[in-house]
Design a protein around this motif. Structure first.
Motif, PDB file in Angstrom:
ATOM      1  N   ARG A  40       1.658   9.475  -5.818  1.00  0.00           N
ATOM      2  CA  ARG A  40       2.116  10.858  -5.619  1.00  0.00           C
ATOM      3  C   ARG A  40       3.030  11.269  -6.755  1.00  0.00           C
ATOM      4  O   ARG A  40       2.925  12.375  -7.287  1.00  0.00           O
ATOM      5  CB  ARG A  40       2.884  10.966  -4.308  1.00  0.00           C
ATOM      6  N   TYR A  45      -3.949  10.582   0.085  1.00  0.00           N
ATOM      7  CA  TYR A  45      -4.475   9.300   0.569  1.00  0.00           C
ATOM      8  C   TYR A  45      -5.782   8.917  -0.113  1.00  0.00           C
ATOM      9  O   TYR A  45      -6.270   7.825   0.026  1.00  0.00           O
ATOM     10  CB  TYR A  45      -4.715   9.376   2.073  1.00  0.00           C
ATOM     11  N   LEU A  83       1.095   4.336  -2.632  1.00  0.00           N
ATOM     12  CA  LEU A  83       0.874   5.746  -2.298  1.00  0.00           C
ATOM     13  C   LEU A  83       1.962   6.618  -2.906  1.00  0.00           C
ATOM     14  O   LEU A  83       1.682   7.646  -3.540  1.00  0.00           O
ATOM     15  CB  LEU A  83       0.916   5.917  -0.787  1.00  0.00           C
ATOM     16  N   ILE A  84       3.211   6.185  -2.702  1.00  0.00           N
ATOM     17  CA  ILE A  84       4.319   6.999  -3.185  1.00  0.00           C
ATOM     18  C   ILE A  84       4.317   7.052  -4.706  1.00  0.00           C
ATOM     19  O   ILE A  84       4.558   8.090  -5.314  1.00  0.00           O
ATOM     20  CB  ILE A  84       5.644   6.441  -2.632  1.00  0.00           C
ATOM     21  N   PRO A 132      -2.566  15.793   3.987  1.00  0.00           N
ATOM     22  CA  PRO A 132      -2.283  14.648   3.159  1.00  0.00           C
ATOM     23  C   PRO A 132      -3.542  14.034   2.561  1.00  0.00           C
ATOM     24  O   PRO A 132      -3.459  13.005   1.914  1.00  0.00           O
ATOM     25  CB  PRO A 132      -1.677  13.676   4.159  1.00  0.00           C
ATOM     26  N   ASP A 133      -4.718  14.705   2.764  1.00  0.00           N
ATOM     27  CA  ASP A 133      -5.973  14.062   2.370  1.00  0.00           C
ATOM     28  C   ASP A 133      -5.976  13.639   0.925  1.00  0.00           C
ATOM     29  O   ASP A 133      -6.359  12.534   0.578  1.00  0.00           O
ATOM     30  CB  ASP A 133      -7.129  15.041   2.611  1.00  0.00           C
ATOM     31  N   ASP A 158       0.190  23.394   3.493  1.00  0.00           N
ATOM     32  CA  ASP A 158      -0.314  22.091   3.883  1.00  0.00           C
ATOM     33  C   ASP A 158      -1.754  21.858   3.441  1.00  0.00           C
ATOM     34  O   ASP A 158      -2.377  20.898   3.826  1.00  0.00           O
ATOM     35  CB  ASP A 158      -0.236  21.941   5.416  1.00  0.00           C
ATOM     36  N   SER A 165       6.103  14.793  -1.600  1.00  0.00           N
ATOM     37  CA  SER A 165       5.873  13.891  -0.488  1.00  0.00           C
ATOM     38  C   SER A 165       5.121  14.627   0.606  1.00  0.00           C
ATOM     39  O   SER A 165       5.271  15.835   0.786  1.00  0.00           O
ATOM     40  CB  SER A 165       7.207  13.388   0.044  1.00  0.00           C
ATOM     41  N   ALA A 166       4.281  13.887   1.338  1.00  0.00           N
ATOM     42  CA  ALA A 166       3.490  14.527   2.385  1.00  0.00           C
ATOM     43  C   ALA A 166       4.376  15.123   3.464  1.00  0.00           C
ATOM     44  O   ALA A 166       3.955  15.963   4.226  1.00  0.00           O
ATOM     45  CB  ALA A 166       2.528  13.516   2.998  1.00  0.00           C
ATOM     46  N   THR A 167       5.619  14.654   3.506  1.00  0.00           N
ATOM     47  CA  THR A 167       6.518  15.194   4.520  1.00  0.00           C
ATOM     48  C   THR A 167       7.413  16.295   3.957  1.00  0.00           C
ATOM     49  O   THR A 167       8.324  16.758   4.610  1.00  0.00           O
ATOM     50  CB  THR A 167       7.412  14.084   5.086  1.00  0.00           C
ATOM     51  N   LEU A 220       0.822  -1.207   0.000  1.00  0.00           N
ATOM     52  CA  LEU A 220       0.000   0.000   0.000  1.00  0.00           C
ATOM     53  C   LEU A 220       0.859   1.261   0.000  1.00  0.00           C
ATOM     54  O   LEU A 220       0.599   2.213  -0.721  1.00  0.00           O
ATOM     55  CB  LEU A 220      -0.884  -0.024   1.247  1.00  0.00           C
ATOM     56  N   GLU A 221       1.904   1.214   0.830  1.00  0.00           N
ATOM     57  CA  GLU A 221       2.750   2.390   0.998  1.00  0.00           C
ATOM     58  C   GLU A 221       3.500   2.713  -0.310  1.00  0.00           C
ATOM     59  O   GLU A 221       3.609   3.861  -0.696  1.00  0.00           O
ATOM     60  CB  GLU A 221       3.734   2.109   2.127  1.00  0.00           C
ATOM     61  N   ASP A 222       3.980   1.653  -0.983  1.00  0.00           N
ATOM     62  CA  ASP A 222       4.623   1.830  -2.289  1.00  0.00           C
ATOM     63  C   ASP A 222       3.662   2.496  -3.260  1.00  0.00           C
ATOM     64  O   ASP A 222       4.001   3.414  -4.001  1.00  0.00           O
ATOM     65  CB  ASP A 222       5.007   0.469  -2.884  1.00  0.00           C
TER      66      ASP A 222
END
Lengths: 144, 538
Positions: free
Chosen positions: A116, A139, A112-113, A135-136, A131, A123-125, A108-110
């Protein structure tokens, strides 16, 4: 060393069939693939041990004996494969219990990136001081 | 009498944990007994490993032929300085992680767990790692790998939640592929040389046709590179490690990839001396370092950042091995020891962050430096050490490897030096990012109710529970609760601090440590004593 051609062909076919199955998505098929590969490799150890001879027990016969060491290795490999297959099948069953399928899921995380990156989002960070969209948006649609 | 006993000490790090496993299973329903047995067994392992290191350093490699079979047909275990040093490090790390998981206190009887499997499996993992470090033949090395893999399968899927089943599946499939490759390598080596014993291989491989030797070398390199997570065979690691329980991830990150690195270093120095694979290894090192760290920067979860830095820093060790001079090998050995302790500490701290705040997602963390200053300190020191800030051991180890690379003088070696320096800076950036987001920046910039995709544990850090999705609102309740009763549980914090102290002692004792690593490297570059130890008492 003269090798047994038929045995080599068996190794090749078993491993090739196994690799094809391992490339599948379903865990059960992958496991069957590994069983095939495992059996192919055990046959490979027979090729490696050279020409077959008498049973490797001292004092029974004067004929040349088979090399016992690769047999011991193949035996160990069989036991290991058995244990791993049993565990894998249990895992496939658990996956089926949880998700209704034993397909290997994407990370899942892959995902997401990657999404993006596709949308050219930072990146959300990433600290750009803005802002509002994070991050809505990033996601969104990913809570599968 | 004492002497015979000491000779058999090489067996202890393998046999003790297996004995402990049996005892743990026998006392399966008494959690306290299991805890006690595990602690005693691992403490004994540490003592045995320390004695082995002392004896190996003083009297040369210690060896033992299991069952009295001669080395060429039986199984022999050998502890030289390199093996014993890694053995001692791994035993200490395992003991600390065990204390941590006991402190976490939820490993014994989760829902639907009729028999506690954590401690026995953990001990089997330890036995497998020890066996791999001590093994003096290729097939026993394979068995060691399989033992540690089988137990790691159980640990990584502990509790059987959906996220863990998913990541465990990837891990298991990759492990099986590498095991199959390993079997092929063993068969090929046996076909070419008629032995799998390291000492005999060291004598026979130079007599082989160079092309055949190169083929064997590449087969073994690929096999071990999968285990060590060397790029491009590293994609599985960041996918599978982060979802496991914190202590499990910590011990995996610290030890399992290093066993792969150990196997590469051992086979490269003992079986295939010379630089046939140097260019290949240097390229692999450069790519592993750079691509790993770029991956780390893109992540937004502490555990995933750490997993990517883990991959990246395998490149440093590979760099040292590729150069192959005594200085570079000594640097690589020092780096392995340093990295085992640092990476494990960082993952344990990530576990504490998760316990404290219910998540390790950087988007949701904040203000930890104010609310938990001790935790911040516990993160900051190993993080700076990982990035290689002087005067920490990370800096010293990197310096040795870089000096080795510069002394080598080829353009590719200089390229690797540049890549290594860039990687160190980017590691610092990744660590600073975690520091800023999780520790410095005030909490609560984002709106509530954002679904967070990767949060396998619920707020309590439960090993068995966890819905897979936590929300801001949930987390905020747990936050207020946490600030009242609050503090980090001492039983989890103490083992982390202890491991951090071990890590810092590497810095304080860097002089003697590095001398030891140099002696180990000298021993590795001249395999006569190793061969003597294995075949001498045959």
């Amino acid at each position: 060393m003269s090798a047994n051609l038929a045995l080599i062909a068996v190794v090749g076919i078993l491993v090739a069939a196994g690799v094809t199955l391992v490339l599948e998505r379903s865990l059960t098929r992958i496991l069957i693939g590994f069983v095939l590969i495992g059996n192919g490799l055990n046959a490979l150890f027979l090729v490696v041990s050279g020409p077959a001879g008498a049973a490797p027990i001292l004092g029974i016969t004067d004929e040349p004996m088979s090399d016992p060491l690769p047999q011991a290795m193949a035996l160990t490999a069989i036991v290991i494969l058995l244990g791993t297959t049993a565990f894998g099948l249990a895992l496939a069953y658990r996956a089926w219990q949880l998700t209704g399928t034993d397909d290997v899921q994407d990370d899942l995380e892959d995902d997401l990136i990657r999404r993006r990156a596709e949308r050219d989002l930072a990146s959300a960070t990433f600290d750009d001081g803005d802002d509002t969209q994070l991050p809505d948006e990033a996601y969104e649609g990913s809570d599968q | 009498m004492i002497d015979t006993l000491l000779n058999q000490l090489v067996l202890a790090p393998v046999i003790l944990p297996l004995l402990g496993t049996g005892l743990c299973l026998a006392f399966g329903r008494l959690a306290a007994a299991q805890r006690l047995i595990s602690i005693i067994i691992l403490s004994l392992s540490v003592a045995a490993a320390a004695t082995l290191l002392f004896r190996a350093d003083k009297y040369g490699p210690q060896s033992f032929n299991v069952g009295g079979w001669p080395a060429d047909i039986g199984i022999s275990l050998v502890a030289d300085r390199f093996s014993a040093l890694l053995l001692l490090t791994s035993s200490i790390v395992t003991l600390c992680v065990l204390m941590y998981s006991i402190g976490q206190g939820i490993v014994e009887f989760g829902r639907d767990t009729p028999l506690s499997v954590f401690y026995p499996t953990f001990l089997v993992l330890n036995a497998g790692v020890s066996n791999a470090f001590l093994s003096a033949d290729l097939f026993n090395l394979f068995v060691g790998f399989e033992v540690l893999l089988a137990s790691s399968f159980v640990l990584i899927t502990l509790g059987g939640t959906e996220a863990r089943v998913r990541s465990g599946t990837i891990y298991i499939v990759i492990s099986l592929v590498s095991s199959a490759l390993f079997l092929i390598s063993v068969a090929a080596v046996y076909a070419a040389t008629g032995t799998v014993n390291f000492a005999q291989l060291a004598q026979r491989i130079p007599e082989l046709n160079p092309d055949v030797a190169l083929l064997l070398q590449l087969l073994l390199l690929v096999t071990f590179s999968v285990k060590a997570a060397v790029f491009p065979l590293s994609a599985w690691l960041p996918d599978s490690y982060p979802t496991a329980p914190a202590p499990v991830t910590a011990v995996f990150a610290g030890l399992l990839t290093k066993v792969g690195v150990y196997a590469i270093l051992r086979t490269q120095t003992l079986l295939f001396p010379g630089d046939q694979a140097k260019t290949l290894l240097l390229w692999a090192a450069i790519l592993t370092m750079v691509i790993g760290i770029l991956g780390a920067i893109a992540q937004s979860d502490i555990k995933r950042v750490l997993s990517f830095t883990l991959v990246s820093h395998i490149g440093f060790m590979l760099f040292g091995i590729a150069i192959g001079s005594e200085l570079a090998i000594a640097g690589a050995i020092f780096y392995i020891v340093h990295h085992i302790t640092v990476q494990t500490t960082l993952f344990l701290v990530a576990g504490l962050v998760e316990f404290r705040s219910g998540t390790t997602n950087l988007d949701l963390l904040g203000g930890l430096a104010r609310h938990a200053p001790l935790l911040a300190l516990m993160f900051f020191v190993p993080a700076m050490n990982l990035a290689g800030i002087p005067p920490f051991s990370g800096f010293l180890a990197k310096l040795a490897i870089l000096q080795g690379g510069a002394a080598d003088g080829t353009p590719l070696a200089f390229a690797a030096v540049v890549a290594a320096i860039a990687t160190s800076l980017l590691t610092l950036y990744a660590m600073a990012k975690i520091w800023n987001r999780a520790f410095w920046q005030p909490l609560g910039e984002y709106e509530a109710d954002t679904p967070v995709p990767l949060a396998p544990e619920s707020a309590g850090g439960s090993l068995y529970g966890g819905s897979g999705v936590s929300t801001m609102t949930q987390r905020e309740t747990s936050w207020t609760e946490a600030s009242e009763d609050a503090r980090l549980p001492l039983r989890m914090a103490l083992p982390t601090v202890a491991l951090g102290a071990v890590m810092l002692s590497l810095t304080l004792l860097a002089g003697p440590m590095f001398q030891l690593c140099e002696r180990a490297a000298v021993e590795l570059s001249d395999p006569t004593s190793y061969i003597q130890a294995v075949l001498g008492n045959a």
